[in-house]
Design a protein around this motif. Structure first.
Motif, PDB file in Angstrom:
ATOM      1  N   ALA A  61       0.823  -1.205   0.000  1.00  0.00           N
ATOM      2  CA  ALA A  61       0.000   0.000   0.000  1.00  0.00           C
ATOM      3  C   ALA A  61       0.857   1.255   0.000  1.00  0.00           C
ATOM      4  O   ALA A  61       2.009   1.242   0.439  1.00  0.00           O
ATOM      5  N   ASP A  62       0.251   2.331  -0.509  1.00  0.00           N
ATOM      6  CA  ASP A  62       0.841   3.663  -0.380  1.00  0.00           C
ATOM      7  C   ASP A  62      -0.275   4.701  -0.351  1.00  0.00           C
ATOM      8  O   ASP A  62      -1.452   4.361  -0.469  1.00  0.00           O
ATOM      9  N   PHE A  63       0.120   5.957  -0.159  1.00  0.00           N
ATOM     10  CA  PHE A  63      -0.810   7.078  -0.087  1.00  0.00           C
ATOM     11  C   PHE A  63      -0.407   8.100  -1.147  1.00  0.00           C
ATOM     12  O   PHE A  63       0.738   8.569  -1.151  1.00  0.00           O
ATOM     13  N   ILE A  64      -1.352   8.410  -2.045  1.00  0.00           N
ATOM     14  CA  ILE A  64      -1.071   9.327  -3.159  1.00  0.00           C
ATOM     15  C   ILE A  64      -2.294  10.199  -3.424  1.00  0.00           C
ATOM     16  O   ILE A  64      -3.351   9.981  -2.828  1.00  0.00           O
ATOM     17  N   PHE A  65      -2.166  11.171  -4.332  1.00  0.00           N
ATOM     18  CA  PHE A  65      -3.342  11.884  -4.842  1.00  0.00           C
ATOM     19  C   PHE A  65      -3.040  12.377  -6.251  1.00  0.00           C
ATOM     20  O   PHE A  65      -1.881  12.565  -6.629  1.00  0.00           O
ATOM     21  N   VAL A  71       5.803  14.297  -4.896  1.00  0.00           N
ATOM     22  CA  VAL A  71       6.247  12.921  -4.624  1.00  0.00           C
ATOM     23  C   VAL A  71       5.399  11.814  -5.262  1.00  0.00           C
ATOM     24  O   VAL A  71       5.890  10.701  -5.454  1.00  0.00           O
ATOM     25  N   CYS A  72       4.135  12.103  -5.570  1.00  0.00           N
ATOM     26  CA  CYS A  72       3.247  11.024  -6.051  1.00  0.00           C
ATOM     27  C   CYS A  72       3.632  10.453  -7.417  1.00  0.00           C
ATOM     28  O   CYS A  72       3.554   9.230  -7.599  1.00  0.00           O
ATOM     29  N   VAL A  96      -2.467  -1.449  -3.383  1.00  0.00           N
ATOM     30  CA  VAL A  96      -3.536  -0.550  -2.968  1.00  0.00           C
ATOM     31  C   VAL A  96      -2.950   0.835  -2.771  1.00  0.00           C
ATOM     32  O   VAL A  96      -2.014   1.014  -1.986  1.00  0.00           O
ATOM     33  N   SER A  97      -3.499   1.808  -3.504  1.00  0.00           N
ATOM     34  CA  SER A  97      -3.109   3.209  -3.332  1.00  0.00           C
ATOM     35  C   SER A  97      -4.314   3.962  -2.778  1.00  0.00           C
ATOM     36  O   SER A  97      -5.362   4.028  -3.418  1.00  0.00           O
ATOM     37  N   PHE A  98      -4.155   4.484  -1.569  1.00  0.00           N
ATOM     38  CA  PHE A  98      -5.215   5.252  -0.926  1.00  0.00           C
ATOM     39  C   PHE A  98      -5.068   6.717  -1.320  1.00  0.00           C
ATOM     40  O   PHE A  98      -4.001   7.310  -1.115  1.00  0.00           O
ATOM     41  N   SER A  99      -6.136   7.320  -1.854  1.00  0.00           N
ATOM     42  CA  SER A  99      -6.086   8.751  -2.151  1.00  0.00           C
ATOM     43  C   SER A  99      -6.139   9.536  -0.850  1.00  0.00           C
ATOM     44  O   SER A  99      -6.966   9.273   0.024  1.00  0.00           O
ATOM     45  N   VAL A 100      -5.260  10.531  -0.736  1.00  0.00           N
ATOM     46  CA  VAL A 100      -5.259  11.408   0.433  1.00  0.00           C
ATOM     47  C   VAL A 100      -6.017  12.701   0.142  1.00  0.00           C
ATOM     48  O   VAL A 100      -6.026  13.622   0.955  1.00  0.00           O
ATOM     49  N   LEU A 127      -7.958   3.759  -4.289  1.00  0.00           N
ATOM     50  CA  LEU A 127      -9.154   3.879  -3.466  1.00  0.00           C
ATOM     51  C   LEU A 127      -9.520   5.311  -3.088  1.00  0.00           C
ATOM     52  O   LEU A 127      -8.652   6.158  -2.850  1.00  0.00           O
ATOM     53  N   THR A 128     -10.823   5.543  -2.995  1.00  0.00           N
ATOM     54  CA  THR A 128     -11.409   6.813  -2.580  1.00  0.00           C
ATOM     55  C   THR A 128     -12.773   6.502  -1.974  1.00  0.00           C
ATOM     56  O   THR A 128     -13.073   5.338  -1.670  1.00  0.00           O
ATOM     57  N   GLY A 129     -13.628   7.546  -1.801  1.00  0.00           N
ATOM     58  CA  GLY A 129     -14.972   7.299  -1.292  1.00  0.00           C
ATOM     59  C   GLY A 129     -15.092   7.434   0.207  1.00  0.00           C
ATOM     60  O   GLY A 129     -15.861   6.714   0.842  1.00  0.00           O
TER      61      GLY A 129
END
Length: 194
Positions: A61-65, A71-72, A96-100, A127-129
């Motif tokens: 997993a990571d965190f991106i937008f 950095v994304c 899995v990339s979680f949108s921040v 992922l979002t929502g």
């Protein structure tokens, strides 16, 4: 039992306990063992992806937008390369990339973002929502990382690590996702927890 026999017996017990403890961390020395909070979010296709859906699988997993201008892009490029290398090794891993920035990042925007990279969406969910507050708390509680969108800003402050999660939904280890991403180390760690 004489003194030397008793000493050997105690040593045997200590060594056995040490080995069993190592097995409990799936062979990863110094495993983080962070528990991931339950979640149920939407991916780039509008399909629900939950923690329960990922149980029994190894994932990264990571965190991106999508509007990130620092950095994304390199993180997503490195994750794309990691996906390619793991496939070449014949290792079955989900991504899995979680949108921040969930209020901006709709499923369509995430799909468009993913389309800029030579990645496969077969085993990668963007992922979002959820609300901004939800992702801030989720990142902090589950991954021990920061997510913060300063008021009136379009850029989000967030962590830049990749996280290896085992089949039980526990974070085992983290790695630099921006530069000098240790592909070989990640691949070896995936093999350790298979």
């Amino acid at each position: 039992m004489n003194k030397s026999t008793r000493s050997l017996f105690i040593l045997f017990i200590v060594l056995t306990f040490s080995l069993l403890s190592a097995c409990g961390t799936n062979g990863i020395k110094g495993a983080l063992n962070y528990e991931i909070d339950d979640f149920s979010y939407q991916n780039q296709d509008g399909k629900t992806v939950s923690l329960n859906d990922l149980k029994g699988e190894i994932w990264i997993a990571d965190f991106i937008f999508t509007s990130c201008d620092t950095v994304c892009p390199p993180m997503t490029a490195h994750m794309t390369e990691l996906q390619k290398q793991l496939k070449e090794e014949g290792l079955d891993v989900r991504f899995v990339s979680f949108s921040v920035d969930p209020e901006v990042d709709s499923p369509d925007k995430l799909k468009e973002f993913a389309g800029k990279y030579p990645l496969s969406l077969e085993n990668w969910d963007f992922l979002t929502g959820y609300s901004q507050e939800d992702i801030d708390q989720f990142a902090k509680n589950s991954f021990k990382t920061i997510v913060q969108k300063p008021e009136g800003q379009d850029q989000v402050i967030h962590g830049t690590l990749f996280y290896l999660i085992d089949q039980n939904g526990k974070v085992m280890k983290d790695y630099n996702g921006v530069e000098n991403t240790p592909y070989d180390e990640i691949i070896e760690d995936v093999k350790k927890i298979q």
